[in-house]
Design a protein around this motif. Structure first.
Motif: not given
Lengths: 261, 261, 261, 261
Positions: D214-216, D249
């Motif tokens: 989802x967030x790399x 992230x």
């Protein structure tokens, strides 16, 4: 008589190691001096401390031998006294050597003395320090811990690994009262047992006369010892983990000399 | 009576600045204390030093005003005595502020106090020090000089610029006898005039009781002053340019806490 | 026709800035080139891009003027297209100048261009990028951001502050899709508009012929542009925040040349 | 048919190593993949490359064995082709282990693989590269090369030593055409053979689904390979020696998360 605190010096020649021993002894510690060879030189250091009213003992130690550091620590703790401060002063300087003339053996020996030696010391002495809730580990380091120049493959790899080890030890043990200080000596020390032997007596004397005496361009080990002692006395709310030391007349490792107008 | 050496403190609250003044005065310097406001607090610091047998004077100073630093230096040199040591203790901490609420004015003020202020001080005081062939410039710095966290746009830019300025000054003047030391205070200082005012009296007292008193988790400014004094006394063959200071119970800026097994 | 992504270049001479514009235009961006003066040189860069089939526009910009950067960003966003990538390529190099010949004005101008300029750009462009959930800010930096040499008071303070600002911006905005890259150009760039003007045509040509052409000892700006473009294309799971660039034949800033045997 | 340039990968699992091999093969190199165990996994990597039209070979290699690296290099040079690029991708990660459960053997093995292994590789491959006047040595590194956390005694010491070794090699050989790049992978890589085995299949899948997909939030090794390839193609006037890679992230190693207002 109350037992004196011990300052154990691993790598006690007539330069930083011997002067740190002298300083701590002058301040009331019992100094234990270890070096690999030269019983005569070692005896002289111990005698000088005692002649000045201090307390010291000495022993020859081949630090890379199995169990040598481990037995030393246990022996001092049992027979001499609690190790309050230990100075790890072993270097791995082999001069500037191109890669093709740096052997596997030299590279390994650099690591074995300078990096693995500190790891073994930490594993041996930290449990004792933890029991007492405090202790100081001073590590003499070099510019090669900060950046690697050509020809420093063995020395820089050993010093760079050691610097990171100082950080992991500090991260794991500072909050338990153990102060690890990584002291970057950025320049040549006026030390007859290391610099003196590397250069030979004539060149050493010449260097002392030109760069040293007139200009204080060599770090004076008895002055270095003042800062080592200060670091070991810092209140636990204000500990220094890393600092540099260099002569005022020298160029810092991160600087290049420029023409300025 | 021989004139005393002067230790000039720019940014002399009840934390690092005031305690450094106290320490140098106790060691025989005349301390000159400058702060932006609170004449009463300033008088108390001066009186405390004098009551302890030391010598001090104080003055209010808005350091960002044109000519303020310049006139201060000239006035001290003329009327009080030779500035042997100067502590530049101005911060630019405005708390953690997101970019969109950090104004142009705040960003500029941070630079004007913390970076440009040191540049102006250096230009004013170094010519006097050069004439005498020696002098010490101590700079209180912060973690934000080493790395920038979110919300530190103004503070980190000011501190990072200042760190480089300390290096350029050191590179240009060390060999002429001027010792510039960049002291990275990596943690909260137990200082009523800064931390106390930022938190308010209740939270400050609570923090002191929990993190501070029991655990020495706040840096004690009178202990910090010991190291500042040591740095200023180092022999010129063994000068320190940069060191860190933090509480034993705190995590170094480069470390993250990990679960270890 | 779909609107092209914009690559805005602040500081677009015939060196890094112009070549980055050229590269991005060749890859399908619309390049906006800004520089302080020399309309003719600017027109030539724009024409060259268009002649090669690319899309570009140019404008003169005095970045230190109030609202100049702010108006530029708004104007581009409104009239040209969404700023996908911005290159902040303003330097503050004034050559090596001793402290006593570095004026307050020069020191302030260095900060105003190189540090405050980036802060203003970030405040202007980031809100637009946040709306789109992505954007890239490339910052050309210099060795003086990493360490300060003698004579670099203005340049190093500006660059060191800027480096910390890049870190605070990255820390605050990376997780929101904004990639900030701090690119340390560690050496002289083969750039007629900066190095060329500093040296004059004869010395510049001579340097190119000796150090440059034969040995690739000057960084070639069209090659630098390849890496800038790569950084701007990195997948968001593998962003680079800082990297160095130097000629293979040059010495890294952290190295000193040694005699090795 | 002209002989292909060889890209030798030491440490070729399904993460960075395998993907770098794939990328270089896709660009026309012959990839040689070495890993310690899992012939099946190795065959799959080689087959995948060949199925995609690339050229590759594989062999199992216990890098810490005497002469293993040395024989590998000689064998490739003799039988396969000239080593243009070598990726040293051996790690020494043993998880976070407190000092008292880090054995002498573990500490030594870390050094033997990660530091001494590179030294041996450099001594073997550099003479061949020198004869041809060029070559690239890519070294996958980790945050532990930059700072040591608690529990990382073995890993950080090995990585820190290796970082300095990369600098000494670069200092000695860059000007002779050998590009050494130290690539700091600052975060967890989405690599089934390392992270996957460390966590076990369930936790690994869960981590991929939450933090990764989802967030790399995990570094994707096929994207890492893009940057490795770029570094190896840089023109010699613009070489990068060190860069960091992390997910957008994630928090950079030098940052702490703060509450900001």
């Amino acid at each position: 008589m109350a037992q004196k605190k011990v300052c154990l010096v691993i790598g006690a020649g007539a330069g930083i190691g011997g002067n740190v021993a002298k300083k701590f002894a002058a301040e009331g510690y019992h100094a234990v001096l270890c070096r690999r060879s030269d019983q005569e030189g070692l005896d002289k250091l111990v005698n000088d401390i005692e002649a000045a009213g201090g307390s010291a003992s000495g022993m020859l130690l081949n630090a890379v031998k199995d169990d040598a550091i481990e037995n030393l620590v246990e022996g001092v703790e049992e027979k001499i006294g609690p190790i309050d401060t230990v100075l790890f002063n072993l270097g791995a300087q082999i001069g500037n050597r191109a890669l093709h003339v740096t052997s596997h053996k030299q590279f390994e020996l650099g690591w074995r003395m300078a990096t693995f030696g500190l790891f073994r010391l930490a594993k041996s002495v930290i449990p004792h320090m933890l029991e007492r809730g405090h202790g100081t580990i001073l590590v003499t380091s070099a510019t090669a811990a900060m950046r690697g120049n050509a020809g420093q493959h063995s020395h820089a790899a050993a010093m760079g690994g050691r610097r990171m080890l100082c950080q992991t030890l500090n991260a794991e043990y500072a909050s338990k009262g153990i102060h690890v200080a990584h002291i970057v000596v950025d320049g040549a020390v006026d030390a007859p047992d290391t610099l003196g032997k590397m250069l030979g007596p004539e060149m050493y004397q010449k260097l002392r006369e030109t760069r040293g005496m007139e200009h204080d361009g060599l770090l004076l080990p008895e002055k270095i010892a003042e800062t080592y002692y200060h670091i070991a006395q810092q209140h636990r709310s204000v500990w220094t983990h890393e600092l540099d030391l260099r002569s005022f007349s020298d160029v810092a490792w991160w600087n290049h000399e420029l023409k300025i107008g």
